[in-house]
Design an enzyme around this catalytic site. Structure first.
Site, PDB file in Angstrom:
ATOM      1  N   LYS A   1      32.563  29.387  26.656  1.00 25.35           N
ATOM      2  CA  LYS A   1      33.841  28.703  26.855  1.00 25.35           C
ATOM      3  C   LYS A   1      33.941  27.384  26.098  1.00 25.35           C
ATOM      4  CE  LYS A   1      35.381  30.695  31.241  1.00 25.35           C
ATOM      5  NZ  LYS A   1      34.529  31.856  31.244  1.00 25.35           N
TER       6      LYS A   1
ATOM      7  N   LYS B   1      33.534  25.453  35.764  1.00 26.82           N
ATOM      8  CA  LYS B   1      33.400  26.807  35.229  1.00 26.82           C
ATOM      9  C   LYS B   1      32.095  26.974  34.461  1.00 26.82           C
ATOM     10  CE  LYS B   1      38.330  27.714  34.355  1.00 26.82           C
ATOM     11  NZ  LYS B   1      39.275  28.109  33.279  1.00 26.82           N
TER      12      LYS B   1
ATOM     13  N   GLY C   1      35.350  37.059  35.168  1.00 26.45           N
ATOM     14  CA  GLY C   1      35.560  37.749  36.439  1.00 26.45           C
ATOM     15  C   GLY C   1      35.517  36.836  37.642  1.00 26.45           C
ATOM     16  N   GLY C   2      35.717  35.536  37.438  1.00 25.67           N
ATOM     17  CA  GLY C   2      35.722  34.602  38.556  1.00 25.67           C
ATOM     18  C   GLY C   2      34.336  34.143  38.975  1.00 25.67           C
TER      19      GLY C   2
ATOM     20  N   HIS D   1      48.851  32.752  35.706  1.00 22.45           N
ATOM     21  CA  HIS D   1      47.868  33.346  34.786  1.00 22.45           C
ATOM     22  C   HIS D   1      48.626  34.334  33.910  1.00 22.45           C
ATOM     23  CE1 HIS D   1      43.655  35.161  34.109  1.00 22.45           C
ATOM     24  NE2 HIS D   1      44.492  35.758  33.279  1.00 22.45           N
TER      25      HIS D   1
ATOM     26  N   HIS E   1      39.442  34.931  42.760  1.00 20.79           N
ATOM     27  CA  HIS E   1      39.592  34.704  41.315  1.00 20.79           C
ATOM     28  C   HIS E   1      39.629  36.017  40.541  1.00 20.79           C
ATOM     29  CE1 HIS E   1      39.125  30.424  41.834  1.00 20.79           C
ATOM     30  NE2 HIS E   1      37.956  30.590  42.420  1.00 20.79           N
TER      31      HIS E   1
ATOM     32  N   GLU F   1      43.909  34.667  27.257  1.00 22.12           N
ATOM     33  CA  GLU F   1      44.398  34.276  28.579  1.00 22.12           C
ATOM     34  C   GLU F   1      44.824  32.807  28.573  1.00 22.12           C
ATOM     35  OE1 GLU F   1      41.638  35.348  31.617  1.00 22.12           O
ATOM     36  OE2 GLU F   1      41.802  37.484  31.182  1.00 22.12           O
TER      37      GLU F   1
ATOM     38  N   ARG G   1      37.560  42.458  24.581  1.00 19.40           N
ATOM     39  CA  ARG G   1      37.431  43.866  24.972  1.00 19.40           C
ATOM     40  C   ARG G   1      38.789  44.374  25.431  1.00 19.40           C
ATOM     41  NH1 ARG G   1      38.022  43.019  30.369  1.00 19.40           N
ATOM     42  NH2 ARG G   1      37.009  41.196  31.291  1.00 19.40           N
TER      43      ARG G   1
END
Length: 688
Positions: A148, A190, A196-197, A240, A267, A307, A324
């Protein structure tokens, strides 16, 4: 500036030398046709990839674990190969074994689906090294967008809006807390390799920060083997919104518009739609163009999703890129008339994108509802076990049932508990939403608790109907989405009569197989001289027991007493398209219901069985769901306090901390680390 020409395998050495002499650069690429593809995945996505591959006359190879021997994706494939035990680390994540199967079968390509190896840069590189096409982006793009902090820097340089935050190398707790205070609370914590949260926490105040940071670090290390964190400003009431992008090996890029995935629990997404409601065309275009810039910045090839977090003013900020195919890709396919898996396979083989941006148009509206084996009333606790009964709405051009299970299959504790995705399309949002609710009501599952009733309530909520969605939607409307339900006596009457009617059918079938089918003792109504058929049935509605006194009168007519109220009931049970349909009249009120319908009432376990059962209630910690024991924090003889963590379970790829229900001394630890246990099993025995 030198020109670039890409060669396929038709160029001649003499022509290449001529180009070099003229200072024109070129790259020589041999595009390999795909005649056979190995799907390195399981369940719904493996079945989905096979559908498109078969349509393209591409042979399919399935791999499966010990838990998936009888699974749907195995039966669909042209070839199948066992690759290891149920644990994903020993099967679906076993890169070496999967490559061996691909080479043995002559598969030119590997499609990773989503999850497992789909965003593993090392696996993409291994495929390239072995001369196998990886149906996905280059490993460099996976690596750049998978971390990230790195992706934020790349996006910022590419002119993609990025939210304020700290992505630095100093990972000391004190520095992270200092940066959080500088950004201003609330903040998001994060994992840089998250997804996937997992490894994600929200610190609303400075007092929350330390505990939330440690929790995020622990989960990140377990999930990704890396506990490096980043801190971001938390956008209140965020939406989102994500954009589907696609690139090919010829430098072409398109965006296939946006999806709204705001409504989530833990999430993780639960219902998605395309296009996003209430977004202006100007914002839609800006979102798409920003997503394409993101893809171009990492030389992306194939299907990807960018996203964004969007605030109330439609200002959006880059969150992450999933390198993906997404779980929710079908809603995009429905509103654009495309087959994204077909695009993936063609682009991976070297073809150009089938359309350019100005050829893509939005048409209508689509919803996807994810149907999970989970209990929404118990904090969405996942479940596992056999699907005793499964019936779905009939598939159609505007209704897709994306699934990897059939009636009788098992939802395994080792994998994600998603049973299916219900995808619907209509000309406009309101029509699509009505269709979604109607089709959810036609879904019937027995054997596992599911979230279908919750999805119906969610899709019926006035704020959701109006498109007023955000990531805190479930928390904000909790009381309306989780109402205290009172079961009507009408439904209890139907349940009791349905039970008796089913028993009658079973008794009659047994009598026909016996040597004396007309014996009065072969009739469940006990048609004997001077004997009136009466029966008391006890049904469990959750923790509440309901006593039902039923008297058979004549010709499918009953008198039913519940408490101090009496009801006159006429009912007939029909079988229509393998569904048991009960047509009833309760005190003049006509009803038609599926026996395997929306209400689940259970016959209680007899007391003598419960008292001798290995899963009888015990003073201690009980497994809240099926799972695998990951870690035990205590030993026999330890003194513990109420609420103290005793052990950690892994279920459906999630971590659950089991706490002491009361203070006491550890008397016994019946199970070891690595063991799989069922729901209700005693994990730790306590004594005062």
């Amino acid at each position: 500036m030198a020109a670039y020409i890409r060669f396929t395998n038709f160029g001649t050495r003499r022509f290449q030398n001529l180009l070099q002499w003229q200072n024109i650069r070129f790259t020589s690429t041999v595009f390999q046709p795909i005649n056979k593809v190995l799907i390195a995945n399981r369940g719904e996505i493996a079945c989905r990839v096979m559908q498109s591959a078969k349509k393209m006359a591409i042979q399919t190879v399935a791999v499966y674990s010990e838990a998936d021997v009888q699974s749907m994706h195995v039966s669909m494939a042209d070839e199948t190969y066992y690759i290891g035990p149920a644990a994903s680390q020993e099967s679906y994540l076993n890169q070496k074994k999967i490559i061996e199967v691909a080479k043995y079968t002559g598969a030119q390509a590997i499609h990773p689906g989503y999850g497992f190896l789909s965003e593993n840069a090392e696996f993409a590189e291994l495929c390239q090294k072995e001369g196998i096409i990886f149906v996905g982006p280059p490993s460099s793009a996976i690596r750049d967008m998978g971390i990230k902090s790195t992706s934020k820097h790349i996006m910022s340089s590419a002119g993609v809006p990025v939210i304020e935050g700290y992505h630095g190398d100093d990972q000391s707790d004190s520095r992270l807390k200092q940066e959080a205070e500088h950004i201003g609370f609330p903040v998001m914590i994060k994992a840089v390799r998250g997804g996937g949260g997992k490894g994600m926490r929200t610190a609303m105040t400075v007092e929350d920060f330390d505990s939330q940071l440690q929790s995020a670090r622990t989960e990140a290390m377990k999930s990704f083997g890396d506990d490096v964190m980043l801190i971001e400003k938390f956008v209140e009431r965020p939406r989102h919104v994500e954009v589907q992008v696609f690139g090919d090996k010829h430098g072409n890029y398109v965006y296939l518009f946006e999806r709204d995935c705001s409504v989530q629990r833990r999430h993780q997404k639960i219902i998605e739609e395309a296009p996003a409601p209430g977004i202006s065309e100007t914002t839609r275009k800006s979102l798409g163009e920003a997503a394409v810039r993101a893809a171009q910045a990492v030389n992306y090839v194939g299907a990807g999703t960018v996203e964004f977090i969007m605030d109330r003013d439609e200002k959006f900020y880059f969150m992450e890129m999933n390198t993906r195919l997404q779980v929710e890709h079908p809603v995009t396919e429905m509103v654009t008339g495309t087959d994204l898996v077909e695009w993936q396979l063609k682009v991976a083989a070297g073809d150009r994108l089938p359309v350019l941006q100005d050829e893509l148009k939005l048409k209508g509206h689509a919803f996807e509802a994810r149907i999970y084996a989970e209990d929404p009333d118990n904090n969405f606790m996942p479940g596992a076990g056999p699907l005793l009964h499964l019936s779905t709405p009939p598939p159609a051009s505007d209704v897709r049932i994306e699934t990897g299970v059939r009636q009788g299959d098992e939802v395994s504790v080792h994998y994600d508990p998603m049973i299916a995705k219900l995808v619907v399309w209509a000309d406009d949002r309101q029509s699509a939403l009505r269709k979604c609710r109607a089709k959810l009501r036609q879904y019937n599952i027995v054997g596992l608790t599911t979230n279908i009733r919750f999805l119906e309530d969610l899709a019926s909520h006035p704020s959701f109907e109006s498109g007023d969605v955000h990531t805190g939607f479930i928390d904000q409307h909790y009381s309306e989405l989780f109402p205290r339900r009172t079961l009507s006596h009408n439904v209890v009457c139907q349940a009791a009569v349905a039970l008796v009617s089913l028993e009658r059918i079973q008794t009659w079938n047994s009598a026909l197989e016996s040597k004396d089918p007309f014996s009065p003792f072969a009739m469940e109504t006990g048609s004997r001289i001077n004997h009136e058929f009466k029966r008391t049935i006890t049904l469990n509605d959750g923790d509440k027991s309901i006593d039902v006194q039923l008297s058979y009168i004549r010709d499918d007519t009953y008198v039913i007493v519940i408490g101090d109220k009496s009801y006159h009931v006429y009912a007939m049970l029909d079988t229509v398209a393998d569904k048991n349909i009960l047509r009833s009249v309760v005190d003049g009120v006509h009803s038609k219901a599926s026996v395997d319908g929306s209400y689940q009432l259970k016959l209680p376990t007899p007391k003598f069985i419960l008292e001798t059962s290995a899963t009888a209630p015990t003073a201690g910690a009980i497994a809240p769901m099926p799972g695998v024991i990951e870690k035990v924090n205590v030993k026999v003889g330890d003194t513990v306090k109420a609420g103290q963590p005793l052990l950690i379970m892994i279920a459906m790829k999630m971590e659950y901390v089991i706490q002491a229900p009361k203070s006491g001394v550890i008397k016994e630890i019946p199970h070891n680390v690595g063991e799989t246990v069922n729901k209700g099993v005693t994990l730790i025995k306590l004594e005062d």
